[in-house]
Design a protein around this motif. Structure first.
Motif, PDB file in Angstrom:
ATOM      1  N   ARG A 264      -1.456   1.921   1.728  1.00  0.00           N
ATOM      2  CA  ARG A 264      -2.451   1.337   0.817  1.00  0.00           C
ATOM      3  C   ARG A 264      -3.536   0.600   1.594  1.00  0.00           C
ATOM      4  NH1 ARG A 264       2.015   0.687  -2.420  1.00  0.00           N
ATOM      5  NH2 ARG A 264       2.481  -1.392  -1.630  1.00  0.00           N
ATOM      6  N   GLN A 265      -3.137  -0.143   2.634  1.00  0.00           N
ATOM      7  CA  GLN A 265      -4.126  -0.850   3.456  1.00  0.00           C
ATOM      8  C   GLN A 265      -5.090   0.130   4.120  1.00  0.00           C
ATOM      9  OE1 GLN A 265      -2.182  -3.182   6.434  1.00  0.00           O
ATOM     10  NE2 GLN A 265      -1.683  -4.854   5.037  1.00  0.00           N
ATOM     11  N   ILE A 266      -4.558   1.226   4.627  1.00  0.00           N
ATOM     12  CA  ILE A 266      -5.400   2.249   5.268  1.00  0.00           C
ATOM     13  C   ILE A 266      -6.447   2.729   4.282  1.00  0.00           C
ATOM     14  CG2 ILE A 266      -5.411   4.620   6.159  1.00  0.00           C
ATOM     15  CD1 ILE A 266      -2.646   3.906   7.456  1.00  0.00           C
ATOM     16  N   LEU A 267      -6.036   3.019   3.048  1.00  0.00           N
ATOM     17  CA  LEU A 267      -6.977   3.495   2.040  1.00  0.00           C
ATOM     18  C   LEU A 267      -7.974   2.418   1.641  1.00  0.00           C
ATOM     19  CD1 LEU A 267      -4.493   5.505  -0.188  1.00  0.00           C
ATOM     20  CD2 LEU A 267      -6.190   6.432   1.424  1.00  0.00           C
ATOM     21  N   GLN A 268      -7.531   1.197   1.505  1.00  0.00           N
ATOM     22  CA  GLN A 268      -8.414   0.090   1.124  1.00  0.00           C
ATOM     23  C   GLN A 268      -9.451  -0.204   2.202  1.00  0.00           C
ATOM     24  OE1 GLN A 268      -5.557  -2.997   0.430  1.00  0.00           O
ATOM     25  NE2 GLN A 268      -5.132  -2.331  -1.676  1.00  0.00           N
ATOM     26  N   LYS A 269      -9.127   0.100   3.442  1.00  0.00           N
ATOM     27  CA  LYS A 269     -10.028  -0.180   4.561  1.00  0.00           C
ATOM     28  C   LYS A 269     -10.811   1.059   5.003  1.00  0.00           C
ATOM     29  CE  LYS A 269      -8.782  -4.457   4.795  1.00  0.00           C
ATOM     30  NZ  LYS A 269      -9.687  -5.553   4.546  1.00  0.00           N
ATOM     31  N   ARG A 270     -11.019   2.004   4.085  1.00  0.00           N
ATOM     32  CA  ARG A 270     -11.846   3.197   4.299  1.00  0.00           C
ATOM     33  C   ARG A 270     -11.224   4.219   5.256  1.00  0.00           C
ATOM     34  NH1 ARG A 270     -15.489  -0.107   6.670  1.00  0.00           N
ATOM     35  NH2 ARG A 270     -16.205   1.643   7.894  1.00  0.00           N
ATOM     36  N   GLY A 271      -9.913   4.197   5.369  1.00  0.00           N
ATOM     37  CA  GLY A 271      -9.227   5.193   6.181  1.00  0.00           C
ATOM     38  C   GLY A 271      -8.811   6.376   5.333  1.00  0.00           C
ATOM     39  N   SER A 272      -7.918   7.190   5.886  1.00  0.00           N
ATOM     40  CA  SER A 272      -7.506   8.408   5.200  1.00  0.00           C
ATOM     41  C   SER A 272      -6.035   8.700   5.457  1.00  0.00           C
ATOM     42  CB  SER A 272      -8.358   9.588   5.696  1.00  0.00           C
ATOM     43  OG  SER A 272      -8.026  10.765   5.025  1.00  0.00           O
ATOM     44  N   LEU A 273      -5.406   9.310   4.451  1.00  0.00           N
ATOM     45  CA  LEU A 273      -4.061   9.849   4.595  1.00  0.00           C
ATOM     46  C   LEU A 273      -4.203  11.355   4.596  1.00  0.00           C
ATOM     47  CD1 LEU A 273      -2.093   7.688   1.976  1.00  0.00           C
ATOM     48  CD2 LEU A 273      -2.541   7.193   4.392  1.00  0.00           C
ATOM     49  N   LEU A 274      -3.473  12.022   5.456  1.00  0.00           N
ATOM     50  CA  LEU A 274      -3.570  13.479   5.625  1.00  0.00           C
ATOM     51  C   LEU A 274      -2.174  14.065   5.630  1.00  0.00           C
ATOM     52  CD1 LEU A 274      -5.723  15.708   6.271  1.00  0.00           C
ATOM     53  CD2 LEU A 274      -5.187  15.296   8.673  1.00  0.00           C
ATOM     54  N   SER A 275      -2.005  15.158   4.897  1.00  0.00           N
ATOM     55  CA  SER A 275      -0.716  15.829   4.856  1.00  0.00           C
ATOM     56  C   SER A 275      -0.910  17.332   4.835  1.00  0.00           C
ATOM     57  CB  SER A 275       0.053  15.386   3.612  1.00  0.00           C
ATOM     58  OG  SER A 275       1.264  16.055   3.508  1.00  0.00           O
TER      59      SER A 275
END
Length: 128
Positions: free
Chosen positions: A117-128
């Motif tokens: 969630r922190q990654i997404l809130q800080k303009r990052g990305s999740l990749l799968s």
């Protein structure tokens, strides 16, 4: 997580993945578009789940320094070195991409759901 999961078509894969002999058959992202994050220099950081104090310090400094200078840190959201790298990038005000071993809707390990969630809130990305 409330953000939308996007399925990338092969022509939208990051250029480096498209050059592989066998690119992934499917790629899903959540958060900032992966190709936007890869316009910056990128550094992959992976390592032991059972990290030493020295390894923790080196990982944290490397990720924070790189992300703080505008680079994107890429890691796997796993226990140990991976999560340390993501957290250090976030704390440095930088960007990070988490490459997951599972679906985006089912964060693994579950104990890292907050970090995802922190990654997404800080303009990052999740990749799968």
């Amino acid at each position: 997580m409330s953000m939308k999961v996007n399925r990338l078509s092969p022509q939208d894969y990051p250029e480096r993945l498209g050059l592989l002999h066998q690119p992934p058959s499917g790629l899903y992202e959540m958060g900032q578009p992966i190709n936007d994050l890869l316009t910056r220099p990128a550094l992959g950081i992976v390592g032991s789940r059972k990290v030493s104090n020295y390894g923790r310090e080196v990982t944290s400094r490397l990720a924070a320094d790189f992300a703080g200078k505008g680079g994107t840190v890429i890691s796997g959201l796993a226990l140990g070195v991976d999560s340390i790298a993501h957290q250090a990038a976030i704390e440095a005000g930088g960007l990070t991409i988490a490459v997951l071993p599972s679906s985006i809707e089912s964060i693994y390990p579950a104990s890292h759901s907050g970090l995802a969630r922190q990654i997404l809130q800080k303009r990052g990305s999740l990749l799968s």
